[in-house]
Write a protein that holds these residues in place. Structure first.
Motif, short mmCIF file in Angstrom:
data_model
loop_
_atom_site.label_atom_id
_atom_site.label_comp_id
_atom_site.label_asym_id
_atom_site.label_seq_id
_atom_site.Cartn_x
_atom_site.Cartn_y
_atom_site.Cartn_z
N UNK A 1 0.78 -1.32 0.10
CA UNK A 1 -0.14 0.10 0.15
C UNK A 1 0.82 1.20 0.02
N UNK A 2 2.09 1.29 0.11
CA UNK A 2 2.79 2.40 0.00
C UNK A 2 2.69 3.37 -1.35
N UNK A 3 2.48 2.76 -2.52
CA UNK A 3 2.07 3.83 -3.54
C UNK A 3 1.24 2.85 -4.55
N UNK A 4 0.10 2.36 -4.34
CA UNK A 4 -0.39 1.35 -5.34
C UNK A 4 -0.94 2.06 -6.50
N UNK A 5 -1.39 3.30 -6.41
CA UNK A 5 -1.93 3.79 -7.70
C UNK A 5 -0.63 4.09 -8.70
N UNK A 6 0.44 4.50 -8.49
CA UNK A 6 1.58 4.54 -9.11
C UNK A 6 2.11 3.23 -9.75
N UNK A 7 2.42 2.31 -8.67
CA UNK A 7 2.87 1.04 -9.13
C UNK A 7 1.71 0.25 -10.09
N UNK A 8 0.57 0.34 -9.69
CA UNK A 8 -0.50 -0.24 -10.68
C UNK A 8 -0.62 0.40 -11.97
N UNK A 9 -0.51 1.64 -12.05
CA UNK A 9 -0.42 2.36 -13.39
C UNK A 9 0.91 2.05 -14.09
N UNK A 10 2.05 1.66 -13.63
CA UNK A 10 3.14 1.21 -14.17
C UNK A 10 3.06 -0.08 -14.54
N UNK A 11 2.54 -1.11 -13.88
CA UNK A 11 2.20 -2.44 -14.22
C UNK A 11 1.08 -2.52 -15.46
N UNK A 12 0.20 -1.49 -15.29
CA UNK A 12 -0.79 -1.43 -16.52
C UNK A 12 0.05 -1.14 -17.78
N UNK A 13 1.12 -0.21 -17.65
CA UNK A 13 1.84 0.13 -18.93
C UNK A 13 2.79 -1.07 -19.36
N UNK A 14 3.28 -1.94 -18.56
CA UNK A 14 3.78 -3.23 -19.01
C UNK A 14 3.04 -4.22 -19.58
N UNK A 15 1.76 -4.13 -19.32
CA UNK A 15 0.74 -5.12 -20.04
C UNK A 15 0.42 -4.41 -21.39
N UNK A 16 0.16 -3.10 -21.24
CA UNK A 16 0.09 -2.38 -22.73
C UNK A 16 1.17 -2.41 -23.63
N UNK A 17 2.32 -2.84 -23.30
CA UNK A 17 3.40 -2.91 -23.94
C UNK A 17 3.66 -4.32 -24.37
N UNK A 18 2.55 -5.10 -23.78
CA UNK A 18 2.60 -6.63 -24.52
C UNK A 18 3.30 -7.62 -23.71
N UNK A 19 3.88 -7.41 -22.53
CA UNK A 19 4.35 -8.15 -21.62
C UNK A 19 3.40 -9.06 -20.97
N UNK A 20 3.47 -10.24 -21.05
CA UNK A 20 2.60 -11.63 -20.26
C UNK A 20 2.98 -11.48 -18.82
N UNK A 21 2.29 -11.76 -17.93
CA UNK A 21 2.35 -12.13 -16.90
C UNK A 21 2.20 -13.43 -16.56
#
Length: 181
Positions: A8-28
């Motif tokens: 919970x230290x900065x979930x909005x920023x980290x979540x948006x960064x992870x969404x960007x990874x997904x948008x770039x085509x990286x599979x989790x």
């Protein structure tokens, strides 16, 4: 479970960064749970339209609360099969702050690299120095000449989620290079 500091230290920023990874085509590819840090990562990737694959041992489905939004959730018989499936499906292993299971998986992937079972890097996401003590053990092993060069090249460290795409591209390219014996 899971430290509120890292969740919970900065979930909005980290979540948006992870969404960007997904948008770039990286599979989790991850353990398949809907909770903890990896649950947060999976939700962010799914929200970003990413391809998310879970791999979960049958005995953990209820206990770990298997994520229900996944297009692909592989149920396997045990932890060894889970590690093998995740290794087969992945190009790079990112290690988020976690417990002994996370550490076990990271060390096994480093060991597999060291003994030549794969050429994929294990990248510690050292948010707020979480993995620094573990990485210090590797430094100690290296100083004591107990770490082969193949093990030294098996892992890396980044400090932010924002560094993940570049690290993934860098390490995926090195895994594809021909092996020189």
């Amino acid at each position: 479970y899971g430290s509120p500091l890292y969740q919970h230290s900065s979930p909005p920023r980290r979540s948006s960064e992870l969404r960007l990874c997904a948008a770039r085509g990286f599979r989790l590819v991850y353990g398949g749970s809907g909770r903890g840090l990896m649950g947060i990562a999976a939700h962010a990737a799914l929200d970003g339209g990413g391809d998310v694959v879970g791999v979960m041992p049958r005995h953990l489905v209820e206990r770990e609360r298997a994520e229900t939004r996944l297009a692909a959730l592989r149920i396997v018989d045990g932890l060894a099969e889970r590690k093998q499936a995740m290794a087969d499906l992945s190009d790079v292993f990112f290690v988020l702050p976690g417990g002994v299971g996370t550490l076990d998986e990271a060390l096994e992937m480093i060991t597999w690299h060291d003994i030549g079972l794969h050429r994929k890097a294990t990248v510690f996401l050292d948010i707020e120095g979480f993995w620094t003590p573990v990485l210090a053990v590797f430094d100690h092993l290296d100083r004591q000449r107990m770490l082969r060069a193949t093990a030294r090249g098996a892992y890396d460290r980044i400090s932010t989620v924002a560094e993940m795409p570049a690290a993934a591209l860098r390490h995926r390219a090195s895994a594809d290079e021909p092996r020189v014996a």
